[in-house]
Design an enzyme around this catalytic site. Structure first.
Site, short mmCIF file in Angstrom:
data_model
loop_
_atom_site.label_atom_id
_atom_site.label_comp_id
_atom_site.label_asym_id
_atom_site.label_seq_id
_atom_site.Cartn_x
_atom_site.Cartn_y
_atom_site.Cartn_z
N ASP A 97 97.75 8.43 71.60
CA ASP A 97 98.28 7.14 71.40
C ASP A 97 99.15 7.08 70.21
OD1 ASP A 97 98.90 4.30 70.89
OD2 ASP A 97 97.80 4.34 72.70
N HIS A 120 101.72 9.29 70.15
CA HIS A 120 102.92 8.18 70.20
C HIS A 120 103.58 8.07 68.29
CE1 HIS A 120 100.93 6.41 73.73
NE2 HIS A 120 101.76 7.78 73.81
#
Ligand code: NAG
Length: 278
Positions: A97, A120
């Site tokens: 993430d 991310h």
């Protein structure tokens, strides 16, 4: 999930309270604390966020490494929430993430020498998800000397398409190297990952004073710079200086990248490639 392994050295300069994170499952949460240094922590396969700084002041996190698979959801490397005077130095964060995520209520945050990927990327936000009266704000953030390898985003600011009010102001992104990053520079004010947002709702979060200086490398998609701002609260004071991003196709052939602007105002100086749409 594998149990988190902590090779941990925490210097306690003042009162340090460990309060359980509501979401649970973080490797380490520094909460309601002042003047804390976390040095040399390695967090492996955390169930959720690896390191959380919550409602604290004067926290330095340095030499943290994270090890988590690219497909592990909600495993943000370092998440800072409702805190002031937090610094992150020398982190290496491959995860599933966000590499570093900056939630609402943060001011005076310094992030320097962080390597991200997979994952991310570094994100301010998301803001505006929770409803209610309280204003959500992020102010005075510097992100300096970062490396992104194969991440979905590089330097991102994201707010939900919701009427929630707030602001992001005074952000500097300086000296970043991108390698095959899908969205190297992105402001997304229509963030809505699981659907369920009111269609066409414009964000109540105002973004002002964001500088990108010295951002170079490759994008894995044709649009390397994207400012998708709020119709009712357009972004203002965005500056691009010395940006050079190229589109690296799957075949590894290099091509021109493009910029995309909606409701974004600002200036460009120095060499800016792709050409600015501000
Ligand atoms: C902004 O934050 C930095 C620390 O990251 C701090 O040194 C500086 O004084 C802050 N600036 C303002 C205007 O508060």
């Amino acid at each position: 999930m594998a149990k988190a392994m902590l090779g941990l050295l925490v210097h306690l300069h003042a009162a340090l309270l460990f309060v359980p994170e509501p979401a649970g499952g973080a490797s380490l949460t520094i909460s309601n604390s002042r003047d804390v240094v976390v040095d040399g922590l390695r967090s492996v396969s955390s169930e959720l966020f690896h390191v959380v700084v919550l409602q604290s002041r004067g926290v330095t996190v340095r030499r943290v490494t994270v090890d988590a698979p690219a497909d592990s959801p909600n495993t943000d490397g370092i998440h800072v929430h409702k805190s002031t005077d937090v610094a992150v130095y020398d982190a290496a964060i491959p995860t599933g993430d966000d590499c570093v995520s900056v939630g609402p209520g943060n001011s005076n945050l310094w992030i320097e020498r962080v390597a991200c990927g997979p994952g991310h990327g570094i994100s301010i936000g998301s803001l505006g998800k929770q409803q209610g009266m309280a204003v959500e704000a992020v102010e005075n953030v510097t992100v300096k000397t970062t490396w992104f390898t194969g991440t979905t985003n590089g330097l991102r600011i994201k707010t939900w398409g919701s009427s929630k009010r707030g602001y992001v102001r005074g952000v500097t992104f300086a000296d970043a190297t991108m390698s095959a990053v899908a969205n190297p520079i992105i402001i997304d004010q229509h963030y809505c990952p699981d659907g369920g947002c009111a269609a066409g709702q414009s964000s109540g979060i105002k973004i002002t004073g964001v500088e990108y200086a010295g951002v170079r490398g490759s994008s894995s998609t044709p649009v390397a710079v994207s400012f998708d701002c709020s119709r009712t609260n357009p972004c203002s004071g965005i500056t691009l200086r010395d940006v050079k991003l190229t589109y690296r196709q799957k075949s590894l052939k290099l091509a021109d990248a493009a910029s995309s602007c909606r409701y974004a105002q600002g200036t460009a100086s120095g060499l800016v490639v792709p050409p600015s749409c501000l």
